[in-house]
Every structure is written in C-alpha cells, then in structure tokens.
Enzyme design. Structure first.
Site, PDB file in Angstrom:
ATOM      1  N   GLY A   1     -82.532   1.776 -15.103  1.00 31.89           N
ATOM      2  CA  GLY A   1     -83.830   2.404 -15.396  1.00 31.89           C
ATOM      3  C   GLY A   1     -84.640   1.593 -16.400  1.00 31.89           C
ATOM      4  O   GLY A   1     -85.817   1.296 -16.171  1.00 31.89           O
ATOM      5  N   LYS A   2     -83.995   1.206 -17.511  1.00 31.31           N
ATOM      6  CA  LYS A   2     -84.737   0.470 -18.539  1.00 31.31           C
ATOM      7  C   LYS A   2     -84.975  -0.969 -18.083  1.00 31.31           C
ATOM      8  O   LYS A   2     -86.062  -1.519 -18.302  1.00 31.31           O
ATOM      9  CB  LYS A   2     -83.980   0.466 -19.885  1.00 31.31           C
ATOM     10  CG  LYS A   2     -83.431   1.812 -20.335  1.00 31.31           C
ATOM     11  CD  LYS A   2     -84.482   2.856 -20.538  1.00 31.31           C
ATOM     12  CE  LYS A   2     -83.907   4.194 -21.007  1.00 31.31           C
ATOM     13  NZ  LYS A   2     -82.938   4.855 -20.117  1.00 31.31           N
TER      14      LYS A   2
ATOM     15  N   ARG B   1     -70.398   0.104 -12.159  1.00 28.57           N
ATOM     16  CA  ARG B   1     -71.803   0.399 -12.448  1.00 28.57           C
ATOM     17  C   ARG B   1     -72.678  -0.859 -12.354  1.00 28.57           C
ATOM     18  O   ARG B   1     -73.864  -0.783 -12.047  1.00 28.57           O
ATOM     19  CB  ARG B   1     -71.933   1.043 -13.836  1.00 28.57           C
ATOM     20  CG  ARG B   1     -71.445   2.489 -13.849  1.00 28.57           C
ATOM     21  CD  ARG B   1     -71.376   3.055 -15.256  1.00 28.57           C
ATOM     22  NE  ARG B   1     -72.664   3.213 -15.907  1.00 28.57           N
ATOM     23  CZ  ARG B   1     -73.497   4.230 -15.736  1.00 28.57           C
ATOM     24  NH1 ARG B   1     -73.176   5.190 -14.897  1.00 28.57           N
ATOM     25  NH2 ARG B   1     -74.644   4.296 -16.375  1.00 28.57           N
TER      26      ARG B   1
ATOM     27  N   CYS C   1     -76.885  -2.455 -22.352  1.00 34.50           N
ATOM     28  CA  CYS C   1     -76.149  -1.352 -21.708  1.00 34.50           C
ATOM     29  C   CYS C   1     -77.024  -0.890 -20.535  1.00 34.50           C
ATOM     30  O   CYS C   1     -77.732   0.112 -20.653  1.00 34.50           O
ATOM     31  CB  CYS C   1     -75.930  -0.212 -22.690  1.00 34.50           C
ATOM     32  SG  CYS C   1     -75.271  -0.726 -24.283  1.00 34.50           S
ATOM     33  N   ALA C   2     -76.991  -1.592 -19.434  1.00 30.90           N
ATOM     34  CA  ALA C   2     -78.128  -1.540 -18.513  1.00 30.90           C
ATOM     35  C   ALA C   2     -77.987  -0.664 -17.269  1.00 30.90           C
ATOM     36  O   ALA C   2     -78.996  -0.285 -16.674  1.00 30.90           O
ATOM     37  CB  ALA C   2     -78.491  -2.951 -18.067  1.00 30.90           C
ATOM     38  N   ALA C   3     -76.776  -0.353 -16.809  1.00 35.83           N
ATOM     39  CA  ALA C   3     -76.663   0.373 -15.532  1.00 35.83           C
ATOM     40  C   ALA C   3     -77.035   1.846 -15.702  1.00 35.83           C
ATOM     41  O   ALA C   3     -76.765   2.416 -16.752  1.00 35.83           O
ATOM     42  CB  ALA C   3     -75.233   0.276 -15.005  1.00 35.83           C
ATOM     43  N   PRO C   4     -77.686   2.435 -14.701  1.00 39.56           N
ATOM     44  CA  PRO C   4     -77.983   1.882 -13.363  1.00 39.56           C
ATOM     45  C   PRO C   4     -79.257   1.033 -13.286  1.00 39.56           C
ATOM     46  O   PRO C   4     -79.576   0.521 -12.226  1.00 39.56           O
ATOM     47  CB  PRO C   4     -78.146   3.147 -12.507  1.00 39.56           C
ATOM     48  CG  PRO C   4     -78.653   4.183 -13.471  1.00 39.56           C
ATOM     49  CD  PRO C   4     -78.014   3.882 -14.788  1.00 39.56           C
TER      50      PRO C   4
ATOM     51  N   ASP D   1     -79.644   0.807 -24.967  1.00 39.62           N
ATOM     52  CA  ASP D   1     -79.732   2.200 -24.529  1.00 39.62           C
ATOM     53  C   ASP D   1     -78.272   2.677 -24.522  1.00 39.62           C
ATOM     54  O   ASP D   1     -77.587   2.592 -23.512  1.00 39.62           O
ATOM     55  CB  ASP D   1     -80.356   2.223 -23.122  1.00 39.62           C
ATOM     56  CG  ASP D   1     -80.691   3.626 -22.676  1.00 39.62           C
ATOM     57  OD1 ASP D   1     -80.995   4.469 -23.532  1.00 39.62           O
ATOM     58  OD2 ASP D   1     -80.668   3.862 -21.450  1.00 39.62           O
TER      59      ASP D   1
ATOM     60  N   CYS E   1     -79.824   9.180 -25.296  1.00 40.30           N
ATOM     61  CA  CYS E   1     -80.360  10.390 -24.661  1.00 40.30           C
ATOM     62  C   CYS E   1     -79.681  11.609 -25.283  1.00 40.30           C
ATOM     63  O   CYS E   1     -79.185  12.488 -24.591  1.00 40.30           O
ATOM     64  CB  CYS E   1     -80.201  10.343 -23.145  1.00 40.30           C
ATOM     65  SG  CYS E   1     -78.515  10.172 -22.585  1.00 40.30           S
TER      66      CYS E   1
END
Ligand SMILES: C[S@@+](CC[C@H](N)C(=O)[O-])C[C@H]1O[C@@H](n2cnc3c(N)ncnc32)[C@H](O)[C@@H]1O
Length: 422
Positions: free
Chosen positions: A104-105, A128, A99-102, A168, A221
């Site tokens: 950060g990870k 995204r 679940c990668a966008a934008p 994430d 988060c």
C-alpha cells in the site's frame, strides 16, 4: 463488537470525554477507499475524492475490474493513505520502504516518483514479499527493486544511503480492529509494549541507512502511545540530529477512516558526500543482448536504459544508479523484461503492464467482453489481418501484458496464476 479485556478501559482513560464517540465508531462500517495511479497512461473520472488527498477516493473497487487488473487503482483505506501522502518523495530520490508488504505505501510512494530514482521495497516475510511483487508489477513500476530481507542485513549494504525511509511498522494493529476483528486475537494489555521492542530494533537499523539530511517517516496502524508518540520521543532522544516535522493520529470518531499514527523526522546533519557504493553491473552476454535488441526493435518505439541482468533465462532491468545488491535476497530484480527462449525473446507480463501504449508499436484493445475472456485465459480469434507478432494488450487504454498474434488469433499469455472468471 467484543473487545479483548482491558482494551476499552485503556482508551476510556486516554480519551476521557471523547471515549463514548470512539466506542460508538466501532458500530459503523469500516471505511473503504482507493487511490488512482498516476503512472498509468489513461485515467478516468472517479467520484468522491478524499479532501486534501491528491489521489484518493472513498468507495470500493472490485478486484475483478479493468481498473484493478490494469493497476489504475489500488484499494487502501483513507487513514493509511496519509502515510505516503506525508512522505511524498520527489522523482530521483533514493527511497526505502522497510516493512512493505502487501505494498500500500510502496505503490503510493511510487505515485510521486514518476518512475525516476530508486525505490527499495523490502518485506521480511517470503510469502508476503511475493504479494508485494505482484502489486508493484501491476502498478507499472520501472524503478523498484523488491527485497526479502531483515533490517539487519539491509543496513550492512546501504549505510547512510536513503534520502527517505518509510517504516510502516509491525504493530499491535488496534486501528484495524473495526475492519478486521480477527486482528484482536493477539491483543493483551502487554502487547503494545512487546511490539514497541521490535519496533525499536527495526528503527535502529533504519537509522543506519538514513543519509545525512534525509527524512524518516514512521507509522503504525495502532493508537497505543507506547508504539506511537513514545516511540517518536525515543527516536528524538536517541538521535539528536533528528527533528520532528510532522505528527498526526487518525481516529475513527474524528475522521472517515481507520486508525493510523504517523510522524516525519528530518535529519539535520549536513548533506555531505555519502559513501560510494559499488554499482550494479549488466551481466548479459552478446547473444542475449542481441536477442533483446531484436525484440526492442521489432516491438517497441523506445529504447530502455539501465542495468541489464540475467538470472537463469530471465532478463531484468535495474535503474541506472542501483547499488550492487550483493547477497541480499531479491524478490524482484527491477523490471522483469522477459524470458530467453531458443533464439528469441519473449516479453513478460510485467513489461506489458509497465510500458505506456506510446512505447509499443502494436496493440490490441479489448472491449469488456474480450477482457473477461482474456483474463480467463482464452485465445481471441478475429484480429485484424494487418496485426502480427508481439502486441501490447490494452484495456480501457492501459497495458495488460503482451500477447502474440498469428493467423488473426491472439494467443493468450495472461499468467496462469492470475487468471480469473467474471
Ligand atoms: C503494517 S505491515 C506493512 C504494511 C505495508 N506497509 C502496506 O502499506 O501495505 C508491517 C510489515 O512488517 C513486517 N515485519 C514483521 N516483522 C518485521 C521485522 N522484524 N522487520 C521488518 N519487518 C517486519 C510484516 O511482515 C508486515 O508485512
């Protein structure tokens, strides 16, 4: 700050004596931070390092700064930085950020991989995934494929494949309320439970892709136990081969940063032979290969290795061990090398960001005022008479694309969609 009905009551119950400090933390400004990119050739002295973080610093960076434009820094609040810091893949690993966008990870994961191995950075939303590609390119990734897929379709292509999977997850976002009060609009007392249902579906697909002896890092988060600790307990119950090796929750009244939950689960199955996946193959023709090699010889000091694939008139380079991606929706097929034009090859902006200056023969270094003109799309006359042809544009020692110099003028190839005025 106005909270949605039921939110404060919930955390008063959970936090007890700590609750007044938790509530008071919302009266403080959100914490800003950034990470320094170790893939870039030239770094700088950045102040205010985050304790126990290898790359993080407190503070803000401007999106119009040279450090940002060249990908030397990535803005990310401190608690979010804990996720890839915990996952910390080794170079050569097969890594999935589901679940990668934008980004950060993903960009943080890349910081540990030294451009070796493979990162599949996936984002289900098409819109995204485009921002994700931009951020991955600016970071200078050479070993990353960006996909725009659902977890269900991915798990059919990559069974038992990844050494590390980071999820994430989309979540109720309580930890973002201080930074982005708009995140509150979706919250109701039932929202965390609704999010947990989607998270279970995503985790089930992720588990199909985890290689024996691999690790899964799960993060949200939010502080909602339904999505955090209870989700980790559910995973341990459903998958007895998993063992919890780390679990942390970040609270704004206890540390400098927003809200984050993270857990690492290690698979205890024996590391055995994984299913062999069909490898991706180069598909260029002789003429295309010759045009690329002529450019490589003229402009670069190194030869690039991997799987060369052409889509339309665009050339991409995939890491050597990339599996055949079949019919998956690809947002970035590895490193974009450039475009075939009539009888010549034009290098991409991404290549000029990814190559280190010692990998390119000619450069033009921009001072601060030339940088402002370059990112606004202007041509730059007055170049040295000895410089001709393709050059890597450098700013503060890091690549910022390719440009062509003719008649002592640098012709601007900075992408139109990225141009800005300072
Ligand atoms: C918390 S955000 C990811 C943030 C990102 N990891 C970063 O650090 O920049 C969660 C992402 O999950 C995506 N998502 C939403 N529904 C999903 C689903 N059903 N399967 C996979 N991803 C989903 C969202 O589009 C969103 O980009």
């Amino acid at each position: 700050m106005e909270f949605p009905a039921g939110f404060l009551e919930k955390y008063e119950g959970i936090l007890g004596e700590e609750f007044p400090a938790f509530k008071a933390s919302f009266d403080q400004p959100a914490e800003s931070a950034y990470r320094v990119n170790p893939l870039k050739a030239k770094t700088a002295d950045f102040p205010d390092a985050i304790p126990n973080s290898r790359l993080g610093h407190y503070g803000k960076v401007s999106g119009k700064s040279i450090a940002h434009a060249t990908g030397l820094v990535y803005s990310q609040e401190p608690a979010a930085q804990a996720v890839a810091e915990l996952a910390a893949p080794r170079p050569g690993m097969r890594v999935l950020d589901l679940c990668a966008a934008p980004g950060g990870k993903s960009t943080h994961l890349l910081s540990f991989m030294e451009n070796e191995g493979l990162l599949i950075s996936n984002e289900i939303s098409g819109k995204r995934s485009k921002i994700l590609v931009e951020n991955i390119e600016r970071f200078g990734a050479k070993n990353t494929v960006v996909l725009n897929e659902s977890p269900e379709r991915l798990s059919k292509v990559f069974p038992d494949y990844f050494d590390l999977i980071v999820i994430d997850a989309p979540c109720s976002g309580e930890g973002m309320f201080r930074k982005d009060p708009d995140a509150m609009q979706y919250w109701t007392p039932d929202y965390p439970l609704e999010c947990s249902i989607l998270q279970k579906e995503i985790l089930e697909e992720a588990m199909k892709m985890l290689a024996p002896a691999g690790s899964l890092v799960y993060s949200t988060c939010t502080w909602a136990p339904e999505e955090d600790e209870l989700m980790t307990s559910w995973l341990l119950e459903q998958y007895p081969s998993l063992e919890k090796t780390a679990e942390t929750k970040c609270w704004p009244h206890l540390q400098r940063g927003e809200g984050q939950y993270l857990a690492r689960l290690k698979d205890r199955r024996e590391k055995d032979d994984r299913p062999k996946l069909k490898a991706a193959k180069s598909n260029w023709n002789k003429g295309q290969k010759e045009l690329w090699q002529a450019f490589e010889k003229e402009a670069l000091t190194v030869q690039l290795h991997g799987v060369y694939q052409v889509f339309g008139d665009q050339l991409y380079l995939l890491p050597e061990a990339t599996p055949d991606l079949g019919r998956l929706r690809i947002a970035r097929n590895g490193l974009h090398l450039g475009t075939f034009k009539k009888n010549r090859f034009e290098p991409s902006f991404a290549l000029g960001l990814a190559l280190r200056p010692d990998e390119v023969k000619q450069h033009v270094s921009l001072n601060e005022s030339d940088f402002a003109r370059y990112v606004a799309g202007e041509a730059l006359p007055g170049q040295e008479a000895t410089v001709k042809g393709w050059v890597q544009v450098l700013s503060e020692g890091n690549g910022l694309g390719f440009a062509k110099v003719a008649n002592q003028t640098l012709k601007n190839y900075y992408p139109k969609g990225l141009r800005f005025y300072i």
